[in-house]
Design an enzyme around this catalytic site. Structure first.
Site, PDB file in Angstrom:
ATOM      1  CD  GLU A 279      -2.939  -1.251   2.270  1.00 58.18           C
ATOM      2  OE1 GLU A 279      -2.807  -0.443   3.219  1.00 58.18           O
ATOM      3  OE2 GLU A 279      -3.836  -2.113   2.231  1.00 58.18           O
TER       4      GLU A 279
ATOM      5  CD  GLU B 257      -3.305  -6.273   3.502  1.00 61.32           C
ATOM      6  OE1 GLU B 257      -4.273  -5.528   3.789  1.00 61.32           O
ATOM      7  OE2 GLU B 257      -2.133  -6.005   3.785  1.00 61.32           O
TER       8      GLU B 257
END
Length: 413
Positions: A218, A342
């Protein structure tokens, strides 16, 4: 597509005795090497470490931790095609806020043991992602040397899963305070990223193709207005640069790393179509993309809004179809594999039945539209704590929810 069939619930009993965690066998799987070695691994774990003054523990020497293996002459698509379903060891080796190895338990999860990883693998999770925060365990520029005790501890945990035969993903997690992808910081960030991955790549150089590196988690400018909305063009170009630096750094270490599967990512690991289309795909035969997709957000998180979803039915399947179709068209159709490293849905007032319906649809579409392995985000929190994604109780080595967990395993092909 046919309507999702009902999930048959299977309750697996496990117990803890005499202060040692005892993990039961999986749901109908053949006895694995991990199960055969349970007794010996417990003894090894007891002897693995000695207490340090700061409350941390020493880890075995590098020579004792060394592993090797083959990187087969197969494509990245073929390798990822062997994977079924995955689980994240979240909020453990990526935890921060305590000195040295003590950081592993600083967010409330117990120290990771071989028995924990064995239980997850034996349940049917053949992909184990190990998020790691490196930045708090490195020295000053220009070497950015990783603390010896820390990298040894990471390797010890990696070996738990690698020795079981799982596919293991190591990544670089919670680094946003220093890994800022903008023009002001990128030169220093690039230098530190290269230094860290050079050391990690050298340490794990001889491992076989069941070990995968994921360069960035991220990557984004934390707190910016565009943090979760695709970033700016400047930010996306900086992420492209960091992806390329990660790739070049690992490849340059040679050996098995020349063909190891390396996962690139988008700005903030976003699955948004406009972000994916504006992310460079480096020229390399052994790369894939890591994407995070908690879809739809209204169901997977506590949105605290009137549009939040607490129950799941097929009326929202279109969002899952759009997600998987987007990944197929932009990556899979170009022979670039994708792993959703994820995903997950929080526990909302014990809505496990609805979460099981959601995850059944999610995994079925991921399989139908491209054979995309999905790795559940488990932070260890089920009934209390921040973001209740936990499905595995690491304190008792049992499952918080067989309802959700069995739905994952039964739908993964």
């Amino acid at each position: 597509m046919d309507k999702i069939k009902l999930i048959t619930l299977i309750t697996v009993l496990a117990m803890a005795s005499s202060g040692l965690v005892s993990c039961g066998q999986g749901n109908g799987k053949d006895t694995s090497k991990a199960e055969k070695d349970t007794a010996s691994s417990a003894a090894e774990n007891t002897a693995d470490s000695e207490a340090l003054p700061d409350g941390g523990e020493t880890s075995p020497a590098a020579g004792d931790l060394a592993r090797s293996g083959e990187v087969r002459d197969i494509s990245a698509m073929e390798l990822v095609g062997e994977m079924k379903t995955g689980w994240n060891l979240g909020n453990s080796l990526d935890a921060t806020g305590a000195p040295g190895n003590a950081s592993e338990v600083n967010w409330g999860n117990p120290k990771t043991t071989k028995e924990m990883i064995d239980a997850v693998y034996n349940k049917g999770f053949d992909v184990i992602r190990i998020p790691v925060t490196w930045g708090g365990h490195v020295g000053d520029a220009p070497d950015y040397k990783i603390d010896d005790e820390w990298i040894a501890r990471v390797q010890e945990v990696v070996n738990y899963a690698y020795d079981d035969g799982a596919y293991v993903i190591i990544n670089s997690h919670h680094e946003e305070d220093w890994r800022i992808p903008d023009n002001e910081h990128i030169d220093a960030v690039d230098e530190k990223t290269a230094a860290i991955w050079k050391q990690v790549a050298e340490r794990f150089k001889d491992y076989g193709d069941h070990l995968i590196f994921e360069g960035l988690n991220e990557p984004r400018v934390k707190g910016s207005p565009q943090e979760w909305n695709g970033g700016t063009e400047e930010g996306r170009r900086c992420v492209d640069r960091l992806n390329k630096t990660f790739l070049d750094t690992v490849r340059a270490t040679g050996g098995n790393n020349e063909k190891r599967l390396l996962l690139m990512t988008t700005y903030a690991s976003s699955s948004m179509s406009n972000v994916i289309k504006d992310t460079a795909i480096p020229e390399d035969d052994h790369i894939g993309f890591s994407i995070h997709a908690y879809t739809p957000y209204a169901f997977t998180y506590n949105a605290n809004a009137d549009w939040e979803l607490f129950h799941w039915d097929d009326s929202h399947d279109g969002e899952l179809v759009s997600l998987m179709t987007n990944l197929k068209e932009n990556y899979l159709d170009k022979d670039i594999p994708v792993i959703i490293t994820e995903y997950g849905a929080v526990n909302k007032d014990n809505n496990d039945e609805d979460r099981a319906k959601w995850v059944s649809s999610y995994i079925e579409y991921a399989e139908l539209l491209g054979g995309i392995p999905c790795v559940w985000w488990d932070n260890g929190y089920y009934s209390s704590g921040n973001e209740l994604f936990g499905i595995f109780d690491r304190n008792t080595c049992t499952w918080f929810t067989d309802t959700v967990t069995d739905a994952i395993i039964e739908n993964a092909k």
